[in-house]
Motif scaffolding. Structure first.
Motif, mmCIF file in Angstrom:
data_model
loop_
_atom_site.group_PDB
_atom_site.id
_atom_site.type_symbol
_atom_site.label_atom_id
_atom_site.label_comp_id
_atom_site.label_asym_id
_atom_site.label_seq_id
_atom_site.Cartn_x
_atom_site.Cartn_y
_atom_site.Cartn_z
ATOM 1 N N THR A 33 0.802 -1.229 0.000
ATOM 2 C CA THR A 33 0.000 0.000 0.000
ATOM 3 C C THR A 33 0.832 1.276 0.000
ATOM 4 O O THR A 33 0.305 2.348 -0.278
ATOM 5 C CB THR A 33 -0.931 0.062 1.228
ATOM 6 N N GLY A 34 2.096 1.184 0.376
ATOM 7 C CA GLY A 34 2.938 2.372 0.485
ATOM 8 C C GLY A 34 2.791 3.098 1.813
ATOM 9 O O GLY A 34 3.511 4.053 2.088
ATOM 10 N N VAL A 35 1.877 2.637 2.647
ATOM 11 C CA VAL A 35 1.659 3.276 3.949
ATOM 12 C C VAL A 35 2.618 2.667 4.963
ATOM 13 O O VAL A 35 2.741 1.449 5.073
ATOM 14 C CB VAL A 35 0.201 3.100 4.424
ATOM 15 N N LYS A 36 3.293 3.542 5.710
ATOM 16 C CA LYS A 36 4.216 3.089 6.750
ATOM 17 C C LYS A 36 3.459 3.057 8.076
ATOM 18 O O LYS A 36 3.045 4.101 8.569
ATOM 19 C CB LYS A 36 5.415 4.032 6.863
ATOM 20 N N VAL A 37 3.288 1.868 8.625
ATOM 21 C CA VAL A 37 2.695 1.731 9.958
ATOM 22 C C VAL A 37 3.816 1.284 10.882
ATOM 23 O O VAL A 37 4.517 0.317 10.605
ATOM 24 C CB VAL A 37 1.525 0.719 9.982
ATOM 25 N N ARG A 38 3.992 2.035 11.960
ATOM 26 C CA ARG A 38 5.041 1.744 12.930
ATOM 27 C C ARG A 38 4.403 1.531 14.291
ATOM 28 O O ARG A 38 3.416 2.186 14.631
ATOM 29 C CB ARG A 38 6.044 2.908 13.008
ATOM 30 N N VAL A 39 4.973 0.626 15.063
ATOM 31 C CA VAL A 39 4.424 0.308 16.382
ATOM 32 C C VAL A 39 5.498 0.519 17.441
ATOM 33 O O VAL A 39 6.596 -0.039 17.345
ATOM 34 C CB VAL A 39 3.914 -1.154 16.448
ATOM 35 N N LEU A 40 5.162 1.326 18.432
ATOM 36 C CA LEU A 40 6.025 1.546 19.588
ATOM 37 C C LEU A 40 5.277 1.062 20.825
ATOM 38 O O LEU A 40 4.231 1.597 21.170
ATOM 39 C CB LEU A 40 6.368 3.030 19.739
ATOM 40 N N ALA A 41 5.798 0.017 21.448
ATOM 41 C CA ALA A 41 5.216 -0.496 22.690
ATOM 42 C C ALA A 41 6.122 -0.061 23.830
ATOM 43 O O ALA A 41 7.294 -0.416 23.875
ATOM 44 C CB ALA A 41 5.102 -2.015 22.637
ATOM 45 N N GLN A 42 5.570 0.734 24.716
ATOM 46 C CA GLN A 42 6.376 1.283 25.803
ATOM 47 C C GLN A 42 5.570 1.282 27.089
ATOM 48 O O GLN A 42 4.369 1.067 27.086
ATOM 49 C CB GLN A 42 6.819 2.708 25.465
ATOM 50 N N ASN A 43 6.274 1.501 28.175
ATOM 51 C CA ASN A 43 5.648 1.591 29.481
ATOM 52 C C ASN A 43 6.283 2.792 30.173
ATOM 53 O O ASN A 43 7.348 2.675 30.763
ATOM 54 C CB ASN A 43 5.868 0.291 30.267
ATOM 55 N N TYR A 44 5.627 3.943 30.026
ATOM 56 C CA TYR A 44 6.171 5.190 30.552
ATOM 57 C C TYR A 44 6.626 4.999 31.994
ATOM 58 O O TYR A 44 5.932 4.351 32.756
ATOM 59 C CB TYR A 44 5.111 6.298 30.463
ATOM 60 N N PRO A 45 7.799 5.470 32.388
ATOM 61 C CA PRO A 45 8.698 6.410 31.710
ATOM 62 C C PRO A 45 9.750 5.760 30.806
ATOM 63 O O PRO A 45 10.583 6.465 30.254
ATOM 64 C CB PRO A 45 9.365 7.134 32.875
ATOM 65 N N GLU A 46 9.724 4.434 30.644
ATOM 66 C CA GLU A 46 10.702 3.789 29.761
ATOM 67 C C GLU A 46 10.250 3.964 28.322
ATOM 68 O O GLU A 46 9.443 3.191 27.814
ATOM 69 C CB GLU A 46 10.834 2.309 30.108
ATOM 70 N N THR A 47 10.780 4.983 27.668
ATOM 71 C CA THR A 47 10.371 5.316 26.313
ATOM 72 C C THR A 47 11.562 5.824 25.516
ATOM 73 O O THR A 47 12.431 6.495 26.085
ATOM 74 C CB THR A 47 9.245 6.375 26.341
ATOM 75 N N PRO A 48 11.619 5.512 24.228
ATOM 76 C CA PRO A 48 12.730 6.014 23.412
ATOM 77 C C PRO A 48 12.586 7.494 23.058
ATOM 78 O O PRO A 48 13.508 8.091 22.526
ATOM 79 C CB PRO A 48 12.673 5.141 22.153
ATOM 80 N N GLY A 49 11.435 8.069 23.325
ATOM 81 C CA GLY A 49 11.251 9.497 23.076
ATOM 82 C C GLY A 49 11.137 9.837 21.605
ATOM 83 O O GLY A 49 10.808 9.006 20.768
ATOM 84 N N LEU A 50 11.447 11.087 21.290
ATOM 85 C CA LEU A 50 11.266 11.596 19.936
ATOM 86 C C LEU A 50 12.274 11.051 18.931
ATOM 87 O O LEU A 50 12.115 11.242 17.729
ATOM 88 C CB LEU A 50 11.309 13.125 19.949
ATOM 89 N N ALA A 51 13.295 10.359 19.411
ATOM 90 C CA ALA A 51 14.307 9.804 18.501
ATOM 91 C C ALA A 51 13.687 8.852 17.487
ATOM 92 O O ALA A 51 14.217 8.696 16.376
ATOM 93 C CB ALA A 51 15.384 9.082 19.305
ATOM 94 N N ILE A 52 12.557 8.240 17.826
ATOM 95 C CA ILE A 52 11.942 7.292 16.887
ATOM 96 C C ILE A 52 11.431 7.982 15.631
ATOM 97 O O ILE A 52 11.358 7.358 14.583
ATOM 98 C CB ILE A 52 10.806 6.477 17.539
ATOM 99 N N LYS A 53 11.074 9.270 15.721
ATOM 100 C CA LYS A 53 10.601 9.975 14.520
ATOM 101 C C LYS A 53 11.670 9.963 13.440
ATOM 102 O O LYS A 53 11.396 9.690 12.278
ATOM 103 C CB LYS A 53 10.194 11.409 14.867
ATOM 104 N N ASP A 54 12.899 10.253 13.830
ATOM 105 C CA ASP A 54 13.995 10.235 12.862
ATOM 106 C C ASP A 54 14.349 8.813 12.461
ATOM 107 O O ASP A 54 14.584 8.527 11.290
ATOM 108 C CB ASP A 54 15.232 10.937 13.444
#
Length: 144
Positions: A33-54
């Motif tokens: 489809t060309g659509v990018k679906v990404r999944v982030l499974a986290q349990n705050y406060p353990e999170t990769p933060g905004l770095a995943i956008k890049d």
């Protein structure tokens, strides 16, 4: 992660086998489809933060499913502008209401919430264009 993956599970909600199946679903969906679906499974406060956008190259053609039980509803969606034109906004609310609500993920487990959300997105994005696209929830694993 050292190498690219469309799924980052820092909360260990998924087994290695489940991760593999979800990744294959996400890769096939993007290829078809060309659509990018990404999944982030986290349990705050353990999170990769905004770095995943890049890391993921999030753009207007990307949907990010953030699975975090600390938000009350385990499934939250960040939907790119191009996807917003293809999929009615009510679809994301339906997915979150069905699979992300506290009762569902508490009874069925966060893994089922994530897997069934991904399957519903996969089904929706493969539906033909038209006014009924993504108006009902369909998942391969959960009977409706």
């Amino acid at each position: 992660p050292k190498q690219f993956t469309p799924l980052i599970d820092v909360a260990d909600f998924l087994t290695p086998g489940e991760e593999e199946r979800v990744i294959k679903t996400l890769e096939r969906l993007e290829k078809d489809t060309g659509v990018k679906v990404r999944v982030l499974a986290q349990n705050y406060p353990e999170t990769p933060g905004l770095a995943i956008k890049d890391f993921w190259g999030v753009d207007a053609n990307t949907v990010v499913l953030v699975a975090d039980p600390n938000t009350g509803n385990i499934t939250n969606f960040n939907v790119g502008d191009d996807i917003d034109f293809q999929v009615p906004r009510s679809f994301w609310s339906k997915v979150a209401g069905k699979f992300g609500n506290k009762f569902y993920w508490r009874d069925e487990g966060p893994d089922r919430a994530i897997i069934n959300s991904v399957n519903a997105i996969d089904f929706c994005l493969r539906e033909p264009e038209g006014r009924f696209k993504c108006t009902s929830l369909n998942s391969l694993e959960d009977p409706f």
